[in-house]
Design an enzyme around this catalytic site. Structure first.
Site, PDB file in Angstrom:
ATOM      1  CD  GLU A  28      -2.981  -0.510   2.457  1.00 27.04           C
ATOM      2  OE1 GLU A  28      -2.512   0.033   3.483  1.00 27.04           O
ATOM      3  OE2 GLU A  28      -4.136  -0.937   2.396  1.00 27.04           O
ATOM      4  NE  ARG A  59      12.511  17.756 -12.037  1.00 25.47           N
ATOM      5  CZ  ARG A  59      12.125  18.316 -13.179  1.00 25.47           C
ATOM      6  NH1 ARG A  59      11.633  19.541 -13.181  1.00 25.47           N
ATOM      7  NH2 ARG A  59      12.226  17.657 -14.318  1.00 25.47           N
ATOM      8  CG  HIS A  62      10.712  24.269  -6.187  1.00 25.37           C
ATOM      9  ND1 HIS A  62      10.568  23.247  -7.086  1.00 25.37           N
ATOM     10  CD2 HIS A  62      11.659  25.089  -6.692  1.00 25.37           C
ATOM     11  CE1 HIS A  62      11.393  23.438  -8.103  1.00 25.37           C
ATOM     12  NE2 HIS A  62      12.078  24.555  -7.882  1.00 25.37           N
ATOM     13  CE  LYS A  71       5.913  20.539  -2.598  1.00 25.93           C
ATOM     14  NZ  LYS A  71       7.141  21.060  -3.225  1.00 25.93           N
ATOM     15  CE1 TYR A 131       7.634  17.311  -6.144  1.00 18.76           C
ATOM     16  CE2 TYR A 131       7.140  15.873  -7.989  1.00 18.76           C
ATOM     17  CZ  TYR A 131       7.938  16.831  -7.406  1.00 18.76           C
ATOM     18  OH  TYR A 131       9.027  17.311  -8.068  1.00 18.76           O
ATOM     19  CD  GLU A 142       6.730  26.935  -8.111  1.00 13.93           C
ATOM     20  OE1 GLU A 142       6.855  25.728  -7.916  1.00 13.93           O
ATOM     21  OE2 GLU A 142       6.596  27.437  -9.242  1.00 13.93           O
ATOM     22  CE  LYS A 167      10.679  26.900 -10.321  1.00 11.13           C
ATOM     23  NZ  LYS A 167       9.395  26.225 -10.092  1.00 11.13           N
ATOM     24  CG  ASP A 168      14.935  25.048  -9.597  1.00 12.02           C
ATOM     25  OD1 ASP A 168      13.966  25.717  -9.189  1.00 12.02           O
ATOM     26  OD2 ASP A 168      14.875  23.830  -9.809  1.00 12.02           O
TER      27      ASP A 168
END
Length: 181
Positions: A28, A59, A62, A71, A131, A142, A167-168
């Site tokens: 599960e 990544r 954020h 998350k 996620y 963000e 962006k990063d």
């Protein structure tokens, strides 16, 4: 299912009970009732995201300053080094990070509550990352903290430079970041 707090107790590592034999395995990956019973967190997930990245892709870091997202993350193919940074100013662990290896093999998941910046580095040739989030993506809220900010000193297991988005690469320094109270 086994739940282990990290060095920052609000960030949890979750290891499912895996049933395997010569045919393969079954587990599960999420059970709302068990998650709430074992963590005490009345979490409701509203969105699932799936990313695929090549080796050395980084990544992060954020977060959403409004509509913050908790998350629950895991890897279904490959391996990543997953990181959560506490950005809650009132927290005793403010500015501290934790990280762990999440792989398709170990099937570990990490619970990253809202109030944390999150990022990961792909260590395998390719990784697929899932996620579950507690709120919807809101691009206007963000934010991104620079992955290599020396004030945080995240010890990414990387030789050389990672592959990052524009962006990063242009994330703000931690000292300049909008943070939670």
């Amino acid at each position: 299912m086994k739940i282990t707090p990290t060095a920052i107790p609000d960030v949890l590592l979750i290891e499912p009970t895996v049933f395997g034999d010569s045919r393969g395995f079954f587990f599960e990956s999420y059970n709302q009732k068990k998650f709430v019973e074992m963590t005490g967190l009345p979490v409701a997930f509203v969105q699932d995201n799936h990313s695929r990245s090549q080796k050395h892709v980084l990544r992060g870091l954020h977060y959403q300053i409004r509509q913050p997202q908790g998350k629950l993350v895991r890897v279904i193919s490959g391996e990543v080094f997953d990181v959560a940074v506490d950005i809650r100013r009132s927290s005793p662990t403010f500015g501290i990070w934790v990280g762990d290896y999440l792989t398709a093999e170990n099937k570990k998941q990490m619970w990253v509550p809202h109030g944390f910046a999150h990022g990961f580095l792909v260590l395998s040739d390719v990784a697929e990352f899932l996620y579950k989030t507690t709120d919807y993506w809101a691009p206007e809220h963000e934010r991104c903290i620079r992955w290599n900010d020396s004030a945080l000193n995240v010890r990414w297991p990387l030789k050389g430079s990672p592959l990052v988005s524009e962006k990063d690469a242009n994330g703000v320094l931690f000292q300049d970041a909008e943070v939670f109270p």
